[in-house]
Design an enzyme around this catalytic site. Structure first.
Site, PDB file in Angstrom:
ATOM      1  N   THR A 163      14.367   9.070 -10.725  1.00 45.86           N
ATOM      2  CA  THR A 163      15.147  10.202 -10.236  1.00 45.86           C
ATOM      3  C   THR A 163      16.297  10.494 -11.194  1.00 45.86           C
ATOM      4  OG1 THR A 163      14.613   9.715  -7.928  1.00 45.86           O
ATOM      5  CG2 THR A 163      16.580  11.031  -8.328  1.00 45.86           C
ATOM      6  N   ARG A 250      19.160   1.142  -0.741  1.00 42.09           N
ATOM      7  CA  ARG A 250      18.349   1.085   0.482  1.00 42.09           C
ATOM      8  C   ARG A 250      19.211   1.253   1.726  1.00 42.09           C
ATOM      9  NH1 ARG A 250      14.992  -4.140  -1.828  1.00 42.09           N
ATOM     10  NH2 ARG A 250      13.432  -2.956  -3.022  1.00 42.09           N
ATOM     11  N   MET A 344       4.790  20.580  16.841  1.00 43.76           N
ATOM     12  CA  MET A 344       5.333  21.434  17.891  1.00 43.76           C
ATOM     13  C   MET A 344       5.557  22.860  17.414  1.00 43.76           C
ATOM     14  SD  MET A 344       8.047  18.982  19.896  1.00 43.76           S
ATOM     15  CE  MET A 344       8.503  20.322  20.994  1.00 43.76           C
ATOM     16  N   GLY A 347       1.581  26.793  13.686  1.00 45.13           N
ATOM     17  CA  GLY A 347       1.383  27.361  12.356  1.00 45.13           C
ATOM     18  C   GLY A 347       2.681  27.629  11.627  1.00 45.13           C
ATOM     19  N   GLU A 370      11.751   2.588  -3.673  1.00 44.07           N
ATOM     20  CA  GLU A 370      12.760   1.552  -3.454  1.00 44.07           C
ATOM     21  C   GLU A 370      12.254   0.488  -2.473  1.00 44.07           C
ATOM     22  OE1 GLU A 370      16.808   2.479  -3.503  1.00 44.07           O
ATOM     23  OE2 GLU A 370      16.525   4.411  -4.491  1.00 44.07           O
ATOM     24  N   THR A 372       8.149  -0.403  -1.044  1.00 38.51           N
ATOM     25  CA  THR A 372       7.211   0.228  -0.117  1.00 38.51           C
ATOM     26  C   THR A 372       7.354  -0.370   1.273  1.00 38.51           C
ATOM     27  OG1 THR A 372       5.421  -1.362  -0.459  1.00 38.51           O
ATOM     28  CG2 THR A 372       5.563   0.474  -2.025  1.00 38.51           C
ATOM     29  N   PHE A 390       4.448 -13.468  -1.505  1.00 34.18           N
ATOM     30  CA  PHE A 390       4.314 -12.873  -2.832  1.00 34.18           C
ATOM     31  C   PHE A 390       3.633 -13.800  -3.818  1.00 34.18           C
ATOM     32  CE2 PHE A 390       8.089 -10.971  -0.893  1.00 34.18           C
ATOM     33  CZ  PHE A 390       7.806  -9.621  -1.032  1.00 34.18           C
TER      34      PHE A 390
END
Length: 391
Positions: A163, A250, A344, A347, A370, A372, A390
């Site tokens: 970013t 986070r 709600m 369309g 940051e 998953t 891990f």
């Protein structure tokens, strides 16, 4: 705005001011044009300096020239910005939590003097280079290297899904130093570097074709034998550096997701009371009321979690695993609320005239960046059982 259990009644004056300032900014500067930017795939760059003027970048850091507001005030800021758009919150979050925070925490006095003021005012833009094409959820496996060269280092490698990189002036780049004890082959060899993007060998191409976070600048950082002087190295070793930054970011995401969810709920509630079918507002039908009740409950749960995190963070007791729980839960909640709100609206809900579909598309990115959803599940699993999944 939805505050079903009166959490905001306990805000102090500064927190109310920051919330209201951010909410008014979003209503005035973001809301009217963000659908057009999303459709065009552009970030509203004119907002960068205005957000700086309003002290939206890392206002919670205790460093000159930053105001040093409370952690709850900072969370409320992230909430209101993401109620506008995830791309706007991401820009401010990266600038503050992922660039200004490491400079403040691990930089030298010269780094702080050179960058903090310019970044705080929006005169400079920063980005954070950790993720690589082959190393996302396992950042410690990064292949970007820093080879010693005289009075500095030569950086080589590629970072992706960054970013702000196409518009950044400085990048916080994490690389493995080959002169570290592990010879550049171990996670403990990771070092942070402040890389000015106008250096020879630096390219920051934009990533095109995104179907999410379209009103956000996203790109790569390509480093081809880039010389960085030794005084550009941050004072931190190993994965502690980048992971501590991610904990800060986070935390902001956990708050921001609540803002997106709340905006979706408010849109659906307003639509349900205005839209008439079968001679009454659709909000009068039991099925729609059940959806509104469920969305309001989910948003409230997210608010409770975010406010509790702020209290823990303010007193220095917040653990990264608690932030993982909030990021995981609140983004999932926002994703669910956005989907129901879109439903709600029928369309009409698929157009840029209404925000739920845009929020839903953006949240698909927030759900996986940051950390998953699955990775945060494993972080919690290890914390709860003592068994790391891990390895």
């Amino acid at each position: 705005m939805l505050d079903y259990v009166d959490l905001e009644r306990d805000l102090d004056g500064e927190e109310r001011l920051i919330r209201d300032t951010a909410r008014e900014f979003v209503e005035r500067e973001v809301g009217p044009d963000i659908g057009d930017h999303f459709e065009a795939g552009t970030f509203p760059e004119s907002l960068i300096t205005e957000m700086g003027d309003l002290d939206f970048y890392a206002p919670n850091l205790d460093a000159d020239p930053l105001p040093g507001v409370s952690e709850k005030a900072y969370g409320l800021l992230m909430q209101e910005l993401e109620a506008g758009d995830s791309g706007v919150r991401s820009m401010a979050s990266v600038q503050g939590a992922l660039v200004m925070y490491p400079i403040h925490a691990y930089g030298t006095d010269a780094h702080r003097e050179r960058w903090l003021g310019a970044l705080a005012r929006g005169e400079a833009v920063g980005c954070f280079g950790l993720t690589e094409p082959e190393h996302g959820s396992n950042p410690s496996g990064m292949q970007t290297t820093a080879e010693p060269d005289g009075e500095g280092y030569r950086l080589s490698g590629t970072k992706t899904w960054i970013t702000n990189s196409p518009i950044a002036d400085v990048a916080v780049v994490w690389a493995k130093a080959t002169d570290a004890p592990g010879g550049g082959n171990a996670p403990d060899d990771v070092r942070g570097f402040l890389v000015e993007t106008d250096r020879d060998g630096v390219e920051t191409p934009e990533i095109e074709g995104k179907l999410s976070m379209r009103a956000s600048e996203t790109g790569q950082i390509e480093l081809a034998d880039v010389f960085v002087p030794g005084d550009a190295v941050l004072d931190v070793e190993g994965m502690k550096g980048p992971l501590s930054c991610l904990t800060q970011a986070r935390y902001g995401i956990a708050w921001g997701a609540v803002g997106a969810a709340r905006d979706c709920f408010e849109t659906a509630r307003a639509y349900a009371t205005d839209r008439e079918q079968f001679d009454q507002p659709i909000g009068g039908f039991q099925l729609q009321q059940e959806k509104l009740a469920e969305m309001a409950t989910k948003v409230t749960h997210g608010q409770l979690l975010a406010h509790r995190l702020a209290d823990l963070k303010e007193r220095g007791d917040l653990r990264p695993q608690q932030v993982s729980m909030a990021k995981r839960a609140n983004v999932r909640t926002a994703r669910q609320v956005a989907r129901t709100a879109r439903e709600m609206l029928g369309g009409n809900g698929i157009t840029t005239d209404y925000p739920p579909m845009r929020h839903l598309a953006n949240l698909e990115t927030v759900y996986t960046y940051e950390g998953t959803h699955d990775i945060h599940s494993l972080i919690l699993g290890e914390d709860l059982t003592g068994i790391p999944a891990f390895s």
